[in-house]
Enzyme design. Structure first.
Site, PDB file in Angstrom:
ATOM      1  N   ASN A  22       0.841  -1.181   0.000  1.00 43.79           N
ATOM      2  CA  ASN A  22       0.000   0.000   0.000  1.00 43.79           C
ATOM      3  C   ASN A  22       0.887   1.245   0.000  1.00 43.79           C
ATOM      4  O   ASN A  22       2.108   1.148   0.071  1.00 43.79           O
ATOM      5  CB  ASN A  22      -0.934  -0.024   1.212  1.00 43.79           C
ATOM      6  CG  ASN A  22      -2.279   0.603   0.916  1.00 43.79           C
ATOM      7  OD1 ASN A  22      -2.346   1.641   0.271  1.00 43.79           O
ATOM      8  ND2 ASN A  22      -3.335  -0.035   1.382  1.00 43.79           N
ATOM      9  N   HIS A  52      22.178   1.777  14.212  1.00 45.45           N
ATOM     10  CA  HIS A  52      23.016   2.879  14.656  1.00 45.45           C
ATOM     11  C   HIS A  52      23.623   2.499  16.001  1.00 45.45           C
ATOM     12  O   HIS A  52      22.899   2.104  16.923  1.00 45.45           O
ATOM     13  CB  HIS A  52      22.213   4.171  14.730  1.00 45.45           C
ATOM     14  CG  HIS A  52      21.652   4.547  13.395  1.00 45.45           C
ATOM     15  ND1 HIS A  52      22.428   5.096  12.403  1.00 45.45           N
ATOM     16  CD2 HIS A  52      20.410   4.406  12.864  1.00 45.45           C
ATOM     17  CE1 HIS A  52      21.689   5.298  11.330  1.00 45.45           C
ATOM     18  NE2 HIS A  52      20.454   4.877  11.590  1.00 45.45           N
ATOM     19  N   ALA A 106      -1.306  -3.400  13.345  1.00 43.07           N
ATOM     20  CA  ALA A 106      -1.078  -2.007  12.982  1.00 43.07           C
ATOM     21  C   ALA A 106      -0.287  -1.290  14.068  1.00 43.07           C
ATOM     22  O   ALA A 106      -0.526  -1.491  15.263  1.00 43.07           O
ATOM     23  CB  ALA A 106      -2.409  -1.306  12.755  1.00 43.07           C
TER      24      ALA A 106
END
Length: 145
Positions: A22, A52, A106
């Site tokens: 999407n 990092h 989500a």
């Protein structure tokens, strides 16, 4: 696919057949990213491979023998199996492997491996439970005709 879709390099990413991405799908592929077949990615899903350093001095540039300061890139590969679904705004972090048939909720941030046939969600994402036949939409919507 719905655009925009972005890749940092693109040449380090392999995407299987029948995948749907999407809008705002982003892959920062400083290391290899392998995406299996039949995967679906909701809006704003991000896959990142760069790491990092936690120690400040390791984030600083190194002065090379030619007098130019250079920065090292630390990255770990990501592997996604087949038949996975990623909800909107999910983030997959460096070094993660996600097994076949997983659902990532989500807004989740996946920081560690997810075994096959699992529903994982949260920040950081944790396996909530195994996915079983009882998760069929027929139990939510009734028999599908």
């Amino acid at each position: 696919m719905l655009g925009p879709i972005r890749f940092h390099y693109g040449c380090h990413t392999r995407i299987g057949a029948h995948c749907f991405m999407n809008f705002n799908f982003t892959v920062q592929d400083d290391a290899q990213v392998i995406i299996g077949d039949h995967n679906n990615f909701g809006p704003n899903v991000t896959i990142v491979t760069p790491m990092h350093p936690m120690l400040a001095e390791e984030r600083r540039g190194m002065l090379c023998s030619d007098g130019i300061e250079r920065f090292l890139c630390y990255a770990r590969p990501v592997k996604i199996g087949n038949d996975c679904w990623f909800g909107a705004n999910a983030v997959v972090c460096p070094g993660v492997t996600i097994g076949d048939n997983c659902v990532i909720g989500a807004g989740s941030v996946v920081t560690r491996d997810i075994p096959p046939d699992s529903f994982a969600a949260g920040v950081p994402a944790k396996v909530i439970r195994a996915i079983t036949e009882k998760d069929s939409v027929k139990y939510v919507f009734g028999e599908i005709h």
